[in-house]
Design an enzyme around this catalytic site. Sequence first.
Site, PDB file in Angstrom:
ATOM      1  N   GLY A  98     -23.955   4.716  -5.475  1.00 29.40           N
ATOM      2  CA  GLY A  98     -24.687   5.127  -6.666  1.00 29.40           C
ATOM      3  C   GLY A  98     -24.012   6.238  -7.440  1.00 29.40           C
ATOM      4  O   GLY A  98     -24.490   6.633  -8.507  1.00 29.40           O
ATOM      5  N   LYS A  99     -22.873   6.729  -6.948  1.00 29.92           N
ATOM      6  CA  LYS A  99     -22.263   7.907  -7.581  1.00 29.92           C
ATOM      7  C   LYS A  99     -21.661   7.627  -8.952  1.00 29.92           C
ATOM      8  O   LYS A  99     -21.448   8.576  -9.726  1.00 29.92           O
ATOM      9  CB  LYS A  99     -21.204   8.512  -6.666  1.00 29.92           C
ATOM     10  CG  LYS A  99     -19.986   7.624  -6.383  1.00 29.92           C
ATOM     11  CD  LYS A  99     -19.069   8.292  -5.371  1.00 29.92           C
ATOM     12  CE  LYS A  99     -17.880   7.414  -5.007  1.00 29.92           C
ATOM     13  NZ  LYS A  99     -17.043   8.044  -3.948  1.00 29.92           N
ATOM     14  N   LEU A 101     -21.524   1.333  -4.549  1.00 29.29           N
ATOM     15  CA  LEU A 101     -22.827   1.125  -3.925  1.00 29.29           C
ATOM     16  C   LEU A 101     -23.436   2.423  -3.395  1.00 29.29           C
ATOM     17  O   LEU A 101     -24.592   2.431  -2.962  1.00 29.29           O
ATOM     18  CB  LEU A 101     -22.722   0.079  -2.821  1.00 29.29           C
ATOM     19  CG  LEU A 101     -22.656  -1.362  -3.349  1.00 29.29           C
ATOM     20  CD1 LEU A 101     -22.136  -2.334  -2.290  1.00 29.29           C
ATOM     21  CD2 LEU A 101     -24.028  -1.805  -3.852  1.00 29.29           C
ATOM     22  N   GLY A 130     -18.074  -1.662  -2.097  1.00 30.27           N
ATOM     23  CA  GLY A 130     -17.746  -1.933  -3.498  1.00 30.27           C
ATOM     24  C   GLY A 130     -16.973  -0.805  -4.151  1.00 30.27           C
ATOM     25  O   GLY A 130     -17.331  -0.343  -5.244  1.00 30.27           O
ATOM     26  N   TYR A 160       0.833  -1.198   0.000  1.00 29.87           N
ATOM     27  CA  TYR A 160       0.000   0.000   0.000  1.00 29.87           C
ATOM     28  C   TYR A 160       0.867   1.247   0.000  1.00 29.87           C
ATOM     29  O   TYR A 160       1.908   1.281   0.645  1.00 29.87           O
ATOM     30  CB  TYR A 160      -0.888   0.029   1.252  1.00 29.87           C
ATOM     31  CG  TYR A 160      -1.987  -0.991   1.294  1.00 29.87           C
ATOM     32  CD1 TYR A 160      -2.298  -1.769   0.175  1.00 29.87           C
ATOM     33  CD2 TYR A 160      -2.722  -1.210   2.459  1.00 29.87           C
ATOM     34  CE1 TYR A 160      -3.310  -2.713   0.239  1.00 29.87           C
ATOM     35  CE2 TYR A 160      -3.741  -2.137   2.520  1.00 29.87           C
ATOM     36  CZ  TYR A 160      -4.024  -2.899   1.412  1.00 29.87           C
ATOM     37  OH  TYR A 160      -5.030  -3.832   1.473  1.00 29.87           O
TER      38      TYR A 160
END
Length: 348
Positions: free
Chosen positions: A245-246, A243, A239, A53
């Site tokens: 919705g953008k 999720l 997700g 990372y």
Amino acid sequence: MERRPLGRTGLDVPVLCLGTMMYGDQMGREAAFAQMDAAFERGIDFFDTAEMYTIPPKRETWGDSERIVGAWMKERGVREKIVLATKVVGRSRNFPWIRDEESLRLTPEQIKAACELNLQRLQTDYIDLYQLHWSDRLVPSFGGELRGYRHYKADYTPFEDILGALDDLVTAGKVRHVGLSNETPWGVMRYLHEAEKRGRPRVASVQNCYNLLNRLYEYGLAEVGMNEDVGLLAYSPMGQGVLSGKYLGGEKPKGSRGEMFGRLGRYETPGADDAIRAYVQIAQDFGLDPSAMAMQFVTTRPWVTTNMFGASNMEQLDLVFSSLEIEWTKELDDAVAAVHMRAPNVCM
């Protein structure tokens, strides 16, 4: 905050775990420090990082997440109050800059060398949970092989050799407990079998993707986890933000990870938009924020030990905490189940 047992380790961890893969690129040191302060103050003492990372992985920023987490623990003087999880990279040729190895493998030599570097970057002399980021075997992962299982005949480091290296790290006091990530039911059972057979460390957890669009964990691994006390550390509960919705209709809001980095292919599969719209509609029908609903779905599953999230700003962190206030009713569960039954696992 509710706490749950981490396998058979004797440790209890909060139901939310702070994922730090954004530290070092999307989030600099100052913002990361502020986020860790806020999370810790609200009861999150379980932090997860990895040697590779920040994400997306780059030569310039790999290892920065561990460096930032380590610097924060040292400056705040809280190492003993943190359950610290990190990972060693699995088999790959994509990251030759990590450990100066052209081919990364989970050999005993590489595992031990990686752990020494983990400890240096984290400025600590022990790791609470040391995880294999992905397998040395070639198995479908990260959304690969969408058409189903494909068997690879490539060689791989034997399970007993990997466990032997981890056992040496535990014996030396450098690692307290071990776990897996992006693993299969067969892989988890083999590690458990070899640990029992040879007296090696028993895996405490498996960190796999799990969310409304990807419930593959429920098909095999959930049974293993609940019967064998191997907890799910669920990553990507929202997700990668889809999720919310953008991203519907191909939108890429300015400043979002999708706009900055792309890398949404795992959630751009046929049928994904329709399923996301359906889940967003459920949230609206119940007066909920779609992201918060997605978070609480994961948190309320009985096989989940902790819900591992990342947040790019304080507003998102507040949203994550607000998800814990959602009462997961039968009516809400039935609505979610109806979508899953007509569009199961559209993203892998």
